[in-house]
Design a protein around this motif. Sequence first.
Motif, mmCIF file in Angstrom:
data_model
loop_
_atom_site.group_PDB
_atom_site.id
_atom_site.type_symbol
_atom_site.label_atom_id
_atom_site.label_comp_id
_atom_site.label_asym_id
_atom_site.label_seq_id
_atom_site.Cartn_x
_atom_site.Cartn_y
_atom_site.Cartn_z
ATOM 1 N N SER A 8 -38.173 24.178 -68.241
ATOM 2 C CA SER A 8 -37.397 23.389 -68.839
ATOM 3 C C SER A 8 -36.944 22.025 -68.619
ATOM 4 N N SER A 9 -37.067 21.584 -69.044
ATOM 5 C CA SER A 9 -37.031 20.183 -67.885
ATOM 6 C C SER A 9 -36.570 19.019 -69.634
ATOM 7 N N THR A 10 -36.046 17.704 -69.220
ATOM 8 C CA THR A 10 -35.492 16.567 -70.289
ATOM 9 C C THR A 10 -36.976 17.064 -70.965
ATOM 10 N N GLN A 11 -37.948 16.627 -70.436
ATOM 11 C CA GLN A 11 -39.179 16.412 -71.384
ATOM 12 C C GLN A 11 -39.727 17.297 -71.830
ATOM 13 N N SER A 12 -40.217 18.333 -70.853
ATOM 14 C CA SER A 12 -41.309 19.302 -71.430
ATOM 15 C C SER A 12 -40.981 20.256 -71.037
ATOM 16 N N CYS A 13 -41.433 21.780 -71.421
ATOM 17 C CA CYS A 13 -41.541 22.920 -70.656
ATOM 18 C C CYS A 13 -42.750 23.445 -70.223
ATOM 19 N N LYS A 14 -42.493 24.020 -69.172
ATOM 20 C CA LYS A 14 -43.929 24.075 -68.370
ATOM 21 C C LYS A 14 -44.062 25.663 -67.274
ATOM 22 N N VAL A 15 -44.754 26.100 -67.746
ATOM 23 C CA VAL A 15 -45.355 27.458 -67.143
ATOM 24 C C VAL A 15 -46.241 28.031 -66.499
ATOM 25 N N VAL A 262 -39.370 12.181 -58.961
ATOM 26 C CA VAL A 262 -39.533 10.491 -60.016
ATOM 27 C C VAL A 262 -39.768 11.378 -60.882
ATOM 28 N N GLY A 263 -38.922 12.678 -61.137
ATOM 29 C CA GLY A 263 -38.905 12.889 -63.245
ATOM 30 C C GLY A 263 -38.572 12.332 -63.642
ATOM 31 N N THR A 264 -37.680 12.725 -64.807
ATOM 32 C CA THR A 264 -37.017 11.816 -66.044
ATOM 33 C C THR A 264 -35.926 11.544 -65.557
ATOM 34 N N SER A 265 -35.421 12.396 -64.282
ATOM 35 C CA SER A 265 -34.769 11.792 -63.390
ATOM 36 C C SER A 265 -35.054 11.896 -61.642
ATOM 37 N N ALA A 302 -36.188 6.650 -64.018
ATOM 38 C CA ALA A 302 -37.102 6.825 -62.805
ATOM 39 C C ALA A 302 -38.377 6.605 -63.339
ATOM 40 N N ALA A 303 -38.688 7.758 -63.636
ATOM 41 C CA ALA A 303 -40.152 7.733 -64.219
ATOM 42 C C ALA A 303 -40.657 6.910 -65.772
ATOM 43 N N ARG A 304 -39.429 6.530 -66.551
ATOM 44 C CA ARG A 304 -39.764 6.185 -67.674
ATOM 45 C C ARG A 304 -39.465 5.015 -67.229
ATOM 46 N N VAL A 305 -38.942 4.484 -65.866
ATOM 47 C CA VAL A 305 -38.672 2.908 -65.971
ATOM 48 C C VAL A 305 -40.485 2.654 -65.832
ATOM 49 N N LEU A 306 -40.735 3.593 -65.332
ATOM 50 C CA LEU A 306 -42.921 3.043 -65.455
ATOM 51 C C LEU A 306 -43.616 3.224 -66.521
ATOM 52 N N THR A 307 -43.193 4.084 -67.440
ATOM 53 C CA THR A 307 -43.546 3.650 -68.395
ATOM 54 C C THR A 307 -42.542 3.239 -70.055
ATOM 55 N N ALA A 308 -41.763 2.637 -69.333
ATOM 56 C CA ALA A 308 -41.553 1.146 -70.231
ATOM 57 C C ALA A 308 -41.873 0.143 -70.208
ATOM 58 N N ASP A 316 -51.849 1.614 -69.723
ATOM 59 C CA ASP A 316 -51.056 2.619 -69.603
ATOM 60 C C ASP A 316 -50.327 2.986 -67.873
ATOM 61 N N VAL A 317 -50.236 4.134 -67.667
ATOM 62 C CA VAL A 317 -49.369 3.957 -66.246
ATOM 63 C C VAL A 317 -50.719 4.122 -65.769
ATOM 64 N N GLY A 318 -51.331 4.213 -65.812
ATOM 65 C CA GLY A 318 -52.699 3.938 -64.796
ATOM 66 C C GLY A 318 -52.615 3.003 -64.357
ATOM 67 N N VAL A 400 -42.472 14.519 -55.300
ATOM 68 C CA VAL A 400 -42.685 15.196 -57.011
ATOM 69 C C VAL A 400 -42.124 14.647 -58.082
ATOM 70 N N GLY A 401 -42.353 15.392 -58.970
ATOM 71 C CA GLY A 401 -41.751 14.776 -60.271
ATOM 72 C C GLY A 401 -43.056 14.020 -61.244
ATOM 73 N N GLY A 402 -42.858 13.976 -61.930
ATOM 74 C CA GLY A 402 -44.652 13.340 -63.268
ATOM 75 C C GLY A 402 -44.758 12.319 -62.682
ATOM 76 N N GLY A 403 -43.292 10.869 -62.056
ATOM 77 C CA GLY A 403 -43.509 9.643 -61.409
ATOM 78 C C GLY A 403 -44.769 9.725 -60.130
ATOM 79 N N ALA A 404 -44.670 10.863 -58.917
ATOM 80 C CA ALA A 404 -45.501 10.960 -58.142
ATOM 81 C C ALA A 404 -46.678 11.131 -58.425
ATOM 82 N N ARG A 405 -47.539 11.331 -59.511
ATOM 83 C CA ARG A 405 -48.597 11.222 -59.971
ATOM 84 C C ARG A 405 -49.245 9.485 -59.611
ATOM 85 N N SER A 406 -47.917 7.983 -59.571
ATOM 86 C CA SER A 406 -48.451 7.301 -59.296
ATOM 87 C C SER A 406 -48.865 6.702 -58.157
ATOM 88 N N GLU A 407 -50.181 6.247 -58.333
ATOM 89 C CA GLU A 407 -50.960 6.020 -56.722
ATOM 90 C C GLU A 407 -49.864 4.658 -56.709
HETATM 91 N N1 LIG Z 1 -49.681 8.949 -63.534
HETATM 92 C C1 LIG Z 1 -47.929 8.824 -63.877
HETATM 93 N N2 LIG Z 1 -48.404 7.377 -63.472
HETATM 94 C C2 LIG Z 1 -46.562 7.506 -63.911
HETATM 95 N N3 LIG Z 1 -45.614 8.245 -64.997
HETATM 96 C C3 LIG Z 1 -46.344 9.744 -64.952
HETATM 97 C C4 LIG Z 1 -47.589 9.900 -64.386
HETATM 98 N N4 LIG Z 1 -47.719 11.048 -64.982
HETATM 99 C C5 LIG Z 1 -46.287 11.776 -65.443
HETATM 100 N N5 LIG Z 1 -46.077 10.543 -65.257
HETATM 101 C C6 LIG Z 1 -44.605 10.470 -66.092
HETATM 102 O O1 LIG Z 1 -43.974 11.598 -65.792
HETATM 103 C C7 LIG Z 1 -42.711 12.187 -66.557
HETATM 104 C C8 LIG Z 1 -42.736 13.759 -66.438
HETATM 105 O O2 LIG Z 1 -41.977 13.639 -64.981
HETATM 106 P P1 LIG Z 1 -41.293 15.356 -64.856
HETATM 107 O O3 LIG Z 1 -40.828 15.612 -63.666
HETATM 108 O O4 LIG Z 1 -42.099 16.214 -65.506
HETATM 109 O O5 LIG Z 1 -40.354 15.172 -66.144
HETATM 110 P P2 LIG Z 1 -39.399 16.049 -66.493
HETATM 111 O O6 LIG Z 1 -38.972 17.484 -66.050
HETATM 112 O O7 LIG Z 1 -37.662 15.118 -66.513
HETATM 113 O O8 LIG Z 1 -39.244 16.594 -68.238
HETATM 114 C C9 LIG Z 1 -42.898 10.719 -68.134
HETATM 115 O O9 LIG Z 1 -42.017 10.509 -67.987
HETATM 116 C C10 LIG Z 1 -44.758 11.065 -67.880
HETATM 117 O O10 LIG Z 1 -44.272 9.381 -68.221
#
Ligand SMILES: Nc1ncnc2c1ncn2[C@@H]1O[C@H](COP(=O)(O)OP(=O)(O)O)[C@@H](O)[C@H]1O
Length: 488
Positions: A8-15, A262-265, A302-308, A316-318, A400-407
Motif C-alpha cells: 500500500s504505497s503512495t500512488q497505488s495498492c498492489k497485491v 525510484v518510486g514516488t520517493s 523521484a519518479a514524478r520528476v520523470l512524469t512532470a 509520455d515517459v517512454g 527498483v520502483g516504478g522509475g526503474a522501468r525507464s531505460e
Molecule cells: N516506464 C516508466 N518510466 C518512468 N516512470 C515510470 C515508468 N513506469 C512507472 N513509472 C512511474 O513510477 C511511479 C510509480 O512507482 P511506484 O514504485 O509504484 O511508486 P509508489 O510505490 O511510490 O506508489 C509513478 O510515478 C509512475 O509514473
Amino acid sequence: MLVAGIDSSTQSCKVVVRDAATGALVRSGRAAHPAGTEVDPAAWWAALQEAVTDAGGLDDVEAVSVGAQQHGMVCLDADGRVVRPALLWNDTRSAQAAADLIRELGDGDEAAGRQAWAEQVGVVPVASFTVTKLRWLADAEPENAARTAAVALPHDWLTWMLAGGPAAGLEALATDRGDASGTGYFNARTNSYLPEVLRRALRRGPDEELPHLPRVLGPAESAGRGSADGPAPGVLLGAGTGDNAAAALGVQARPGDVVVSVGTSGVVSGPSDTAPVDPTGIVAGFADATGRQLPLVCTLNAARVLTATADLLGVDVGRLSDLALEGPSGAGGLVLVPYLEGERTPDRPGATGAVHGLTLSTSTPAHLARAAVEGLLCGLADGIDALVEQGTRVDRVVLVGGGARSEAVRRVAPVVLGRPVVVPPPGESVADGAARQAAWAATGAAEAPEWGDEALDGESVTYDAPEDPAPGRAVRARYAQVRDLTDA
Ligand SMILES: Nc1ncnc2c1ncn2[C@@H]1O[C@H](COP(=O)(O)OP(=O)(O)O)[C@@H](O)[C@H]1O
Ligand SMILES: O=C(CO)[C@@H](O)[C@H](O)COP(=O)(O)O
C-alpha cells in the motif's frame, strides 16, 4: 501453499500471490490511491480490497503481510475511529515542528539537538516523520490531538483492519520494528519505544496518558488472523512492515547491496548490522524486516520528476526515456534540480525545482529530458555517499520502483552512481517482500525463505559501471555547483 504480499504505497495498492516454497508468482492485482499528501485511510482500505479482488481474492492463501508507505500518521479515537485524514510522509506542513523538536532536545541549541536525536533516537526529525506530524497536530488541532487514543502507521492500520478493525479493539494493533523505526519515537538500536519523546511531541504533561502504540512484533511473528467478514477470512496475518524494509526483503538484498528505489520517493538503503548515528539527519537509522538495521536516505522527488518533465514536454515517459538517451551526458551543462515537492534530503521543505544552464544549444527536449534523469540520480548519488560515510559497503546497486522501468534511468544510473546497477525484472519488490515475510510467518522457520530464480518474473539485467568514471563525476560536479542555488 500460497502466500500474499500487499504494497500500500503512495500512488497505488498492489497485491501479489506467490508460492510460499519457491516464490513463483501465481497472480496479482492493483488499484489506484487518491492523490494528495493528506488521505483518508478509508481510501487505502477500499483500494486494498479492490486490489485483492483484482488478484482473484485470498481464499486459497495461507498467510498475508502488508508493506506500506512509511511514517503516515493515522490517529484513532478510543472507539478505533480515524480522527482525521492521515498526513503522509511527503506532507511538509510539520517542517517547523521538526525544527522545534530538534532545538528542544538540545535545550535551544540546534547542533546539540541534532546530536541528541541521532544518539537517543537514531533519526533527526524531518517533516516526513510521524513524531513531527503529532507535534503539528498538538499545535494546530488540539481537539483532534486530545481525541487521539492510539497512533498507527499505514501498514499497522491496514493489518488491523484485516483483523477486524475497531471490533478487534485498539490492543490488537501491531507493527514491526521496520516501520516503528520511522516514527521518530522508536529506537531501532535498542528496539524500544521512547514514550518521553512521544509525550514531548504531543505536549502532554507528566501525568497525562499517552496514546496507545501498536505492539512491536518480531520478523516472523503473526498479528493474528483475518476477520471472518474481511477480505482475508481466517488467513494468518504477518507482522507487515514499512515499504522500504519490505523492498529490501523482496530483492533479498545481501551485504554490499544497496537498494535504490525510484518510486514516488527516491530511496537509498542498505541492510547493516550497525545502526548509523548521523547528526546531519541525512542517514536515518531505520530497522529492516529481518532483525537488522536499515540505514536509509530518502528524497521527496523521484519518479514524478520523470512524469512532470514528460508532461512539460508533452510526451509520455517512454518517449522521455528515448529523448534522455538522445541527449548528451551532462546535458551540455543543463541541470534540473528536482525539488518539485520541496525536499527532505537535503532538508529544504520549502524549496522548489530549478533549471540552470539554458543556452540556445541546450534548449531542446533531449537536453531537458537528460537533465531530469541526471538530476534525480544525482540526489540519489549524494544519498549513496552519505551511506558510505556511515560505514555501509556498496558493491552494487539494486534498482527498483516504478522509475526503474525507464531505460534512461537504468542506463544513466551506473554513470551517475558509479557502481554496477542490477535491475530485477519489472515487478513489485515491496509486495514481494511482504509475501516473503508472510511465507516466513506461515512456516515459522528461523530465517526468511530463500527464493531462487523461480521467484523472478523474468531475467535480472546488470548495467556495468563505466570504465571511465570521469563523465559521471562531471555530471555530479556540475549538479553540486547549482544544487544549493535554489530557494529555501
Ligand atoms: N516506464 C516508466 N518510466 C518512468 N516512470 C515510470 C515508468 N513506469 C512507472 N513509472 C512511474 O513510477 C511511479 C510509480 O512507482 P511506484 O514504485 O509504484 O511508486 P509508489 O510505490 O511510490 O506508489 C509513478 O510515478 C509512475 O509514473
Ligand atoms: O518516507 C519514505 C521513507 O522514509 C518513503 O519511502 C515512503 O515510505 C513512501 O514510499 P513510496 O510510496 O515512494 O514507495
